[in-house]
Motif scaffolding. Structure first.
Motif, PDB file in Angstrom:
ATOM      1  N   SER A  36       0.828  -1.213   0.000  1.00 32.22           N
ATOM      2  CA  SER A  36       0.000   0.000   0.000  1.00 32.22           C
ATOM      3  C   SER A  36       0.859   1.258   0.000  1.00 32.22           C
ATOM      4  CB  SER A  36      -0.933  -0.004   1.214  1.00 32.22           C
ATOM      5  OG  SER A  36      -1.672   1.195   1.289  1.00 32.22           O
ATOM      6  N   ILE A  37       1.908   1.279   0.812  1.00 31.22           N
ATOM      7  CA  ILE A  37       2.797   2.450   0.887  1.00 31.22           C
ATOM      8  C   ILE A  37       3.490   2.673  -0.455  1.00 31.22           C
ATOM      9  CG2 ILE A  37       4.944   3.295   1.926  1.00 31.22           C
ATOM     10  CD1 ILE A  37       4.014   1.899   4.529  1.00 31.22           C
ATOM     11  N   ALA A  38       4.004   1.596  -1.034  1.00 26.55           N
ATOM     12  CA  ALA A  38       4.703   1.714  -2.311  1.00 26.55           C
ATOM     13  C   ALA A  38       3.771   2.265  -3.387  1.00 26.55           C
ATOM     14  CB  ALA A  38       5.254   0.360  -2.723  1.00 26.55           C
ATOM     15  N   GLU A  39       2.551   1.794  -3.405  1.00 24.98           N
ATOM     16  CA  GLU A  39       1.612   2.254  -4.432  1.00 24.98           C
ATOM     17  C   GLU A  39       1.169   3.692  -4.184  1.00 24.98           C
ATOM     18  OE1 GLU A  39      -0.299  -1.992  -5.916  1.00 24.98           O
ATOM     19  OE2 GLU A  39      -1.396  -0.794  -4.431  1.00 24.98           O
ATOM     20  N   GLN A  40       1.015   4.061  -2.925  1.00 20.25           N
ATOM     21  CA  GLN A  40       0.678   5.461  -2.632  1.00 20.25           C
ATOM     22  C   GLN A  40       1.795   6.397  -3.073  1.00 20.25           C
ATOM     23  OE1 GLN A  40      -1.308   6.612   1.154  1.00 20.25           O
ATOM     24  NE2 GLN A  40      -0.912   4.493   1.770  1.00 20.25           N
ATOM     25  N   LEU A  41       3.042   6.000  -2.782  1.00 21.13           N
ATOM     26  CA  LEU A  41       4.193   6.861  -3.091  1.00 21.13           C
ATOM     27  C   LEU A  41       4.685   6.680  -4.524  1.00 21.13           C
ATOM     28  CD1 LEU A  41       6.310   6.255   0.145  1.00 21.13           C
ATOM     29  CD2 LEU A  41       5.054   8.343  -0.422  1.00 21.13           C
ATOM     30  N   ARG A  42       4.226   5.610  -5.178  1.00 21.97           N
ATOM     31  CA  ARG A  42       4.795   5.191  -6.467  1.00 21.97           C
ATOM     32  C   ARG A  42       6.317   5.049  -6.318  1.00 21.97           C
ATOM     33  NH1 ARG A  42       2.989   9.120 -10.969  1.00 21.97           N
ATOM     34  NH2 ARG A  42       4.049   7.574 -12.301  1.00 21.97           N
ATOM     35  N   ALA A  43       6.695   4.342  -5.257  1.00 22.29           N
ATOM     36  CA  ALA A  43       8.113   4.173  -4.916  1.00 22.29           C
ATOM     37  C   ALA A  43       8.608   2.811  -5.367  1.00 22.29           C
ATOM     38  CB  ALA A  43       8.309   4.306  -3.409  1.00 22.29           C
ATOM     39  N   PRO A  44       9.699   2.743  -6.120  1.00 18.09           N
ATOM     40  CA  PRO A  44      10.309   1.455  -6.441  1.00 18.09           C
ATOM     41  C   PRO A  44      10.720   0.720  -5.163  1.00 18.09           C
ATOM     42  CG  PRO A  44      11.204   3.185  -7.832  1.00 18.09           C
ATOM     43  CD  PRO A  44      10.395   3.872  -6.768  1.00 18.09           C
ATOM     44  N   VAL A  45      10.549  -0.604  -5.180  1.00 13.54           N
ATOM     45  CA  VAL A  45      10.857  -1.429  -4.012  1.00 13.54           C
ATOM     46  C   VAL A  45      11.829  -2.530  -4.421  1.00 13.54           C
ATOM     47  CG1 VAL A  45       9.943  -2.973  -2.231  1.00 13.54           C
ATOM     48  CG2 VAL A  45       8.565  -1.027  -3.033  1.00 13.54           C
TER      49      VAL A  45
ATOM     50  N   GLN B  88       4.122  -3.193  12.613  1.00 10.11           N
ATOM     51  CA  GLN B  88       3.415  -2.099  13.278  1.00 10.11           C
ATOM     52  C   GLN B  88       3.814  -0.749  12.691  1.00 10.11           C
ATOM     53  OE1 GLN B  88       4.296  -3.760  17.501  1.00 10.11           O
ATOM     54  NE2 GLN B  88       2.439  -2.559  17.730  1.00 10.11           N
ATOM     55  N   ALA B  89       5.094  -0.591  12.408  1.00  9.06           N
ATOM     56  CA  ALA B  89       5.564   0.678  11.857  1.00  9.06           C
ATOM     57  C   ALA B  89       4.998   0.910  10.464  1.00  9.06           C
ATOM     58  CB  ALA B  89       7.085   0.700  11.821  1.00  9.06           C
ATOM     59  N   LEU B  90       5.001  -0.115   9.622  1.00  2.00           N
ATOM     60  CA  LEU B  90       4.470   0.033   8.268  1.00  2.00           C
ATOM     61  C   LEU B  90       2.976   0.312   8.288  1.00  2.00           C
ATOM     62  CD1 LEU B  90       6.436  -2.799   6.447  1.00  2.00           C
ATOM     63  CD2 LEU B  90       6.622  -0.341   6.031  1.00  2.00           C
ATOM     64  N   SER B  91       2.256  -0.320   9.200  1.00  2.00           N
ATOM     65  CA  SER B  91       0.818  -0.061   9.316  1.00  2.00           C
ATOM     66  C   SER B  91       0.551   1.386   9.709  1.00  2.00           C
ATOM     67  CB  SER B  91       0.209  -1.017  10.349  1.00  2.00           C
ATOM     68  OG  SER B  91      -1.170  -0.766  10.512  1.00  2.00           O
ATOM     69  N   ALA B  92       1.314   1.881  10.684  1.00  2.00           N
ATOM     70  CA  ALA B  92       1.138   3.270  11.119  1.00  2.00           C
ATOM     71  C   ALA B  92       1.508   4.244  10.009  1.00  2.00           C
ATOM     72  CB  ALA B  92       1.991   3.537  12.357  1.00  2.00           C
ATOM     73  N   LEU B  93       2.583   3.947   9.304  1.00  2.00           N
ATOM     74  CA  LEU B  93       3.021   4.809   8.211  1.00  2.00           C
ATOM     75  C   LEU B  93       2.011   4.787   7.062  1.00  2.00           C
ATOM     76  CD1 LEU B  93       5.453   6.608   7.581  1.00  2.00           C
ATOM     77  CD2 LEU B  93       6.548   4.635   6.510  1.00  2.00           C
ATOM     78  N   ASP B  94       1.482   3.637   6.766  1.00  2.00           N
ATOM     79  CA  ASP B  94       0.473   3.493   5.716  1.00  2.00           C
ATOM     80  C   ASP B  94      -0.758   4.338   6.023  1.00  2.00           C
ATOM     81  OD1 ASP B  94      -0.949   2.533   3.513  1.00  2.00           O
ATOM     82  OD2 ASP B  94      -1.632   0.750   4.578  1.00  2.00           O
ATOM     83  N   GLU B  95      -1.225   4.238   7.249  1.00  2.00           N
ATOM     84  CA  GLU B  95      -2.413   4.996   7.649  1.00  2.00           C
ATOM     85  C   GLU B  95      -2.155   6.500   7.611  1.00  2.00           C
ATOM     86  OE1 GLU B  95      -5.378   5.377  11.553  1.00  2.00           O
ATOM     87  OE2 GLU B  95      -3.946   3.718  11.403  1.00  2.00           O
ATOM     88  N   ALA B  96      -0.992   6.914   8.097  1.00  2.00           N
ATOM     89  CA  ALA B  96      -0.678   8.347   8.122  1.00  2.00           C
ATOM     90  C   ALA B  96      -0.497   8.903   6.713  1.00  2.00           C
ATOM     91  CB  ALA B  96       0.583   8.585   8.957  1.00  2.00           C
ATOM     92  N   LEU B  97       0.108   8.120   5.829  1.00  2.00           N
ATOM     93  CA  LEU B  97       0.287   8.569   4.447  1.00  2.00           C
ATOM     94  C   LEU B  97      -1.050   8.701   3.727  1.00  2.00           C
ATOM     95  CD1 LEU B  97       3.422   6.589   3.215  1.00  2.00           C
ATOM     96  CD2 LEU B  97       3.163   9.075   3.287  1.00  2.00           C
ATOM     97  N   ALA B  98      -1.937   7.765   3.989  1.00  2.00           N
ATOM     98  CA  ALA B  98      -3.257   7.811   3.347  1.00  2.00           C
ATOM     99  C   ALA B  98      -4.002   9.089   3.684  1.00  2.00           C
ATOM    100  CB  ALA B  98      -4.076   6.593   3.763  1.00  2.00           C
ATOM    101  N   ALA B  99      -3.748   9.612   4.895  1.00  2.00           N
ATOM    102  CA  ALA B  99      -4.405  10.852   5.303  1.00  2.00           C
ATOM    103  C   ALA B  99      -3.696  12.089   4.770  1.00  2.00           C
ATOM    104  CB  ALA B  99      -4.478  10.916   6.832  1.00  2.00           C
ATOM    105  N   ALA B 100      -2.374  12.027   4.655  1.00  2.00           N
ATOM    106  CA  ALA B 100      -1.605  13.230   4.307  1.00  2.00           C
ATOM    107  C   ALA B 100      -1.243  13.344   2.831  1.00  2.00           C
ATOM    108  CB  ALA B 100      -0.315  13.253   5.134  1.00  2.00           C
TER     109      ALA B 100
END
Length: 570
Positions: free
Chosen positions: A241-250, A335-347
């Protein structure tokens, strides 16, 4: 005193009274343990006597180091805690290399080692068999903690605490040792009825997540390195989810292999040792590193010189900034990725509306990934590696999508670190500590574990001839327990990678050549079916092995080469 029938060596009496060993078995069962690996020993007889009254399934290896690898493989394959029983002194010490791999990779295990009687402890040299001045000190470098239990009443709580520590991030093996008399003596402690172990919470600090989101919402060229902690923390869904939100290569490290979909348009796969990938990651303006120290392999042998900012997430605080300065977030990766995912979705949506889309100097992230993989492929195809590329492709085609694979330290495994698409299975290797002999015993443990939890249990182990000899005795274990392991041995007559290193560095190899046993006859001597095939036949041979019952061996005599290193180009 337990009596034994001399014909069968089976206990004939003395096994009804409960002892300290019963408390060990009862507590482990209450915590959910079903299988134990190890080898009996003189000081541990009370423990093994108690197993005869319990329900634990015991898998007896032939060498303690392999028992440790098997418990490790059991845990990796199932996600459950591996349990290892060890005898005192030489038995305990022989397990340490296997425990180093579990410790380095973060595999949760509970290790119960016997000890000499209490009156021999304290470094008094009484001359007892197997006596060490301080046995648990020997395990200090390869386990999270070490406990000596001196009274039977302390056994249940100590094991419960050890289990809790093992599953709490950073996960890892925990060492308990119990003196012979504490295991053997009758007890008044009632049977253990329940035990509870819950992993300690390890969430990220709020202000660190907030700062990370600030960096990422303004990043033009974000990229992600997914290490083994991503898998251990079950953070795959949030990572996607984070990668797709950011369009970040992984890109995945060898330990992180499988944490991100191989064929995804943002996937750089696992070509972490290629300079094209190093260049790309160096150009990221914000690099997220999850569950990795940016160590030797991940940094392309310490040639990695990032120009952007780094966000590093790891459950082990000693890892943070150990190789590169950055924003260190000490937390369980999931836990960190979940928190980051949620925060990114809002911001992120608001930030995207106010700024530009991610762009790598005018190239889209998706096109950059495609171009980078094409460059890697072209580099490989320019190096006369057709045999190696086909060999690995044939293995991948033969292995079912959901099959778990276990790889030793050998050339085909080093290829696997970079080119293996785990699909819906799991890729397991010994890259944590890098010791030889991991593949086959770990696969035995993995297959036993999968069968225990009711999952398809056929697995693949891959070894070289050198590493195979470290664990060849475990053919007896596989046969005794009819374990569904197909073992691929790639025999090049020596320590192939060391031969290659030495020839490259010095022009000749020294002490790398090995006398070749006939692995087919050797396997057949254990009652295990085996066949020798050419490299071109490996796919069909593996498919036949996967369709068979119990253990089997496939031997390929061939010399494989590694792709040329790129960290020496500069």
């Amino acid at each position: 005193m337990i009596d034994y029938d001399p014909g069968t060596a089976a206990a004939t009496k003395g096994t009804d009274a409960r002892n300290g060993g019963d408390l060990v078995v009862e507590t482990l069962e209450a915590l959910g343990a079903k299988t134990v690996f190890g080898i009996p020993g003189q000081h541990a007889l009370g423990l093994f006597d108690a197993m005869g009254r319990g329900n634990l399934h015991f898998v007896s290896s032939r060498v303690e180091n392999n028992s440790a690898f098997a418990a490790d493989g059991y845990s990796r394959a199932t996600g459950e805690v591996g349990v290892l029983f060890l005898s005192t002194g030489p038995g305990a010490l022989t397990s340490l290399a296997g425990l180093q791999e579990a410790y380095a990779t973060g595999v949760p295990m509970v290790v119960v080692a016997s000890q000499i009687p209490l009156d021999g402890l304290g470094a008094r040299r009484k001359g007892m068999l197997h006596q060490l001045d301080d046995q648990k000190a020997s395990a200090a470098n390869v386990t999270k903690s070490q406990r000596l239990i001196q009274h039977a009443s302390g056994i249940p709580s100590a094991i419960q605490d050890a289990w809790t520590e093992a599953i709490s991030s950073p996960q890892g093996p925990v060492w308990i040792e119990i003196p012979q008399n504490v295991l053997l003596d009758p007890i008044m402690v009632p049977p253990v009825e329940d035990a509870l172990a819950v992993a300690a919470d390890n969430p990220p600090r709020v202000e660190l997540v907030r700062e990370a989101v600030k960096w990422l919402t303004t990043a033009e060229r974000p990229a992600i390195i997914a290490g083994g902690g991503t898998r251990r923390g079950k953070g795959e869904k949030s990572l996607l989810s984070i990668a797709e939100q950011l369009r970040a290569p992984v890109i995945c490290t060898p330990g992180g292999n499988g944490a991100f979909p191989w064929e995804h348009e943002l996937s750089l796969q696992s070509w972490i040792e290629d300079r094209y990938m190093t260049d790309l990651l160096e150009d990221a303006d914000v690099l997220v590193v999850i569950g990795s120290s940016l160590g030797e392999v991940t940094s392309n042998y310490f040639t990695f010189e990032p120009r952007g900012r780094i966000i590093q997430i790891d459950a082990e605080p000693r890892v943070l900034e150990s190789n590169r300065p950055g924003l260190g977030i000490r937390a369980d990766a999931g836990q960190a990725l979940s928190a980051l995912d949620e925060a990114l979705a809002a911001a992120l949506p608001e930030a995207r509306r106010q700024g530009s889309a991610p762009s790598w100097h005018g190239t889209s992230p998706e096109d950059l990934v495609k171009e980078s993989l094409a460059k890697v492929r072209a580099r490989l195809e320019s190096q006369d590696l057709a045999k190696e590329l086909k060999f690995m492709a044939d293995i991948r085609e033969a292995v079912p999508d959901d099959m778990q694979t276990f790889w030793d330290m050998t050339i085909s495994s080093y290829w696997g670190w970079s080119c293996w698409d785990a699909r819906s299975g799991q890729f397991h290797s010994a890259q944590g500590a890098g010791g030889l002999g991991y593949g086959f015993p770990a696969a035995i443990g993995g297959a036993v574990g999968l069968e225990t939890v009711g999952a398809p249990s056929r697995v693949l182990a891959v070894s070289g001839d050198g590493s195979a000899m470290y664990s060849i005795s475990e053919l007896a274990t596989a046969k005794q327990h009819n374990v569904p392991v197909t073992w691929l041995i790639v025999d090049d007559g020596g320590y192939g990678i060391l031969r290659e290193y030495m020839v490259g560095a010095f022009g000749k190899a020294t002490a790398t050549e090995l006398a070749r046993p006939d692995f087919v006859k050797l396997a057949e001597a254990f009652g295990v079916p085996a066949r020798r095939v050419s490299p071109e036949e490996v796919g069909d041979a593996l498919k036949a092995g996967f369709a068979a019952d119990g253990p089997n061996v496939v031997v390929v005599e061939t010399l494989l080469k590694m792709f040329a290193p790129t960290h020496l180009d500069d």
